[in-house]
Design a protein around this motif. Structure first.
Motif, PDB file in Angstrom:
ATOM      1  N   PRO A  84     -36.333  97.404 151.009  1.00  0.00           N
ATOM      2  CA  PRO A  84     -37.679  98.793 151.400  1.00  0.00           C
ATOM      3  C   PRO A  84     -37.254  99.095 152.440  1.00  0.00           C
ATOM      4  CG  PRO A  84     -38.903  96.529 150.940  1.00  0.00           C
ATOM      5  CD  PRO A  84     -37.074  96.102 150.632  1.00  0.00           C
ATOM      6  N   ARG A  85     -36.613  97.881 153.764  1.00  0.00           N
ATOM      7  CA  ARG A  85     -36.060  99.214 155.245  1.00  0.00           C
ATOM      8  C   ARG A  85     -34.522  99.370 155.027  1.00  0.00           C
ATOM      9  NH1 ARG A  85     -38.597  93.710 157.584  1.00  0.00           N
ATOM     10  NH2 ARG A  85     -40.859  94.337 157.126  1.00  0.00           N
ATOM     11  N   GLY A  86     -33.837  99.123 154.167  1.00  0.00           N
ATOM     12  CA  GLY A  86     -32.355  99.315 154.361  1.00  0.00           C
ATOM     13  C   GLY A  86     -32.772 101.372 154.321  1.00  0.00           C
ATOM     14  N   ASN A  87     -31.439 100.867 155.141  1.00  0.00           N
ATOM     15  CA  ASN A  87     -30.739 102.641 154.911  1.00  0.00           C
ATOM     16  C   ASN A  87     -29.706 102.543 155.570  1.00  0.00           C
ATOM     17  OD1 ASN A  87     -30.305 104.888 155.720  1.00  0.00           O
ATOM     18  ND2 ASN A  87     -30.877 104.805 158.289  1.00  0.00           N
ATOM     19  N   PRO A  88     -28.600 102.730 153.114  1.00  0.00           N
ATOM     20  CA  PRO A  88     -27.335 102.692 153.488  1.00  0.00           C
ATOM     21  C   PRO A  88     -26.370 103.922 153.745  1.00  0.00           C
ATOM     22  CG  PRO A  88     -28.311 103.225 151.217  1.00  0.00           C
ATOM     23  CD  PRO A  88     -29.888 102.755 152.092  1.00  0.00           C
ATOM     24  N   GLN A  89     -25.697 103.527 153.846  1.00  0.00           N
ATOM     25  CA  GLN A  89     -23.932 104.129 155.073  1.00  0.00           C
ATOM     26  C   GLN A  89     -24.155 105.010 153.307  1.00  0.00           C
ATOM     27  OE1 GLN A  89     -21.234 102.667 156.987  1.00  0.00           O
ATOM     28  NE2 GLN A  89     -22.903 102.262 159.150  1.00  0.00           N
ATOM     29  N   ALA A  90     -23.176 106.706 153.817  1.00  0.00           N
ATOM     30  CA  ALA A  90     -23.051 107.007 152.159  1.00  0.00           C
ATOM     31  C   ALA A  90     -21.438 105.845 152.171  1.00  0.00           C
ATOM     32  CB  ALA A  90     -22.587 108.221 152.501  1.00  0.00           C
ATOM     33  N   LYS A  91     -20.679 105.377 152.455  1.00  0.00           N
ATOM     34  CA  LYS A  91     -19.790 104.373 151.991  1.00  0.00           C
ATOM     35  C   LYS A  91     -19.604 104.097 150.771  1.00  0.00           C
ATOM     36  CE  LYS A  91     -15.674 102.555 153.782  1.00  0.00           C
ATOM     37  NZ  LYS A  91     -14.746 102.039 154.675  1.00  0.00           N
ATOM     38  N   ASN A  92     -20.835 102.857 151.532  1.00  0.00           N
ATOM     39  CA  ASN A  92     -21.491 101.817 151.278  1.00  0.00           C
ATOM     40  C   ASN A  92     -22.574 102.151 149.720  1.00  0.00           C
ATOM     41  OD1 ASN A  92     -19.724 100.450 152.858  1.00  0.00           O
ATOM     42  ND2 ASN A  92     -22.149  99.961 154.538  1.00  0.00           N
TER      43      ASN A  92
END
Length: 111
Positions: A84-92
């Motif tokens: 819910p609080r995750g903010n994935p980087q585009a690369k990942n």
């Protein structure tokens, strides 16, 4: 919400997640649609819904441990990324989506 109501809500939520996971495992077309829906939600700007859908898809198919091995990312980082609080980087994120679509035998395209 009292204790009994909270337990019923948790049981109902867990049952729904179990139902989705069983359906994904038993129905390839449903699994493909779920993966597409998760990616579509993210591309349309609804990142939270997309993460939730992809998290359910990952749990029902490859699992976070195996996904981590395949992508070179620690499984705990992946769990947080799709939380819910995750903010994935585009690369990942694109690395994960690339692996998931290859594993599912799909080619997703943006139009």
């Amino acid at each position: 919400m009292n204790g009994a109501e909270r337990r019923r809500e948790i049981a109902r939520t867990k049952s729904f997640k179990d139902l989705v996971q069983k359906h994904v495992k038993g129905d390839k077309k449903f699994a493909e649609a779920l993966l597409r829906e998760g990616v579509d939600a993210m591309l349309s700007g609804d990142v939270d819904t997309g993460k939730t859908i992809l998290r359910d898809y990952i749990k029902a198919t490859v699992g976070f441990e195996k996904l981590g091995e395949a992508t070179g990312a620690p499984s705990k980082s992946l769990i947080r990324m799709f939380g819910p609080r995750g903010n994935p980087q585009a690369k990942n994120l694109f690395n994960v989506i690339g692996y998931l679509q290859k594993r599912a035998g799909l080619e997703l395209h943006v139009s």
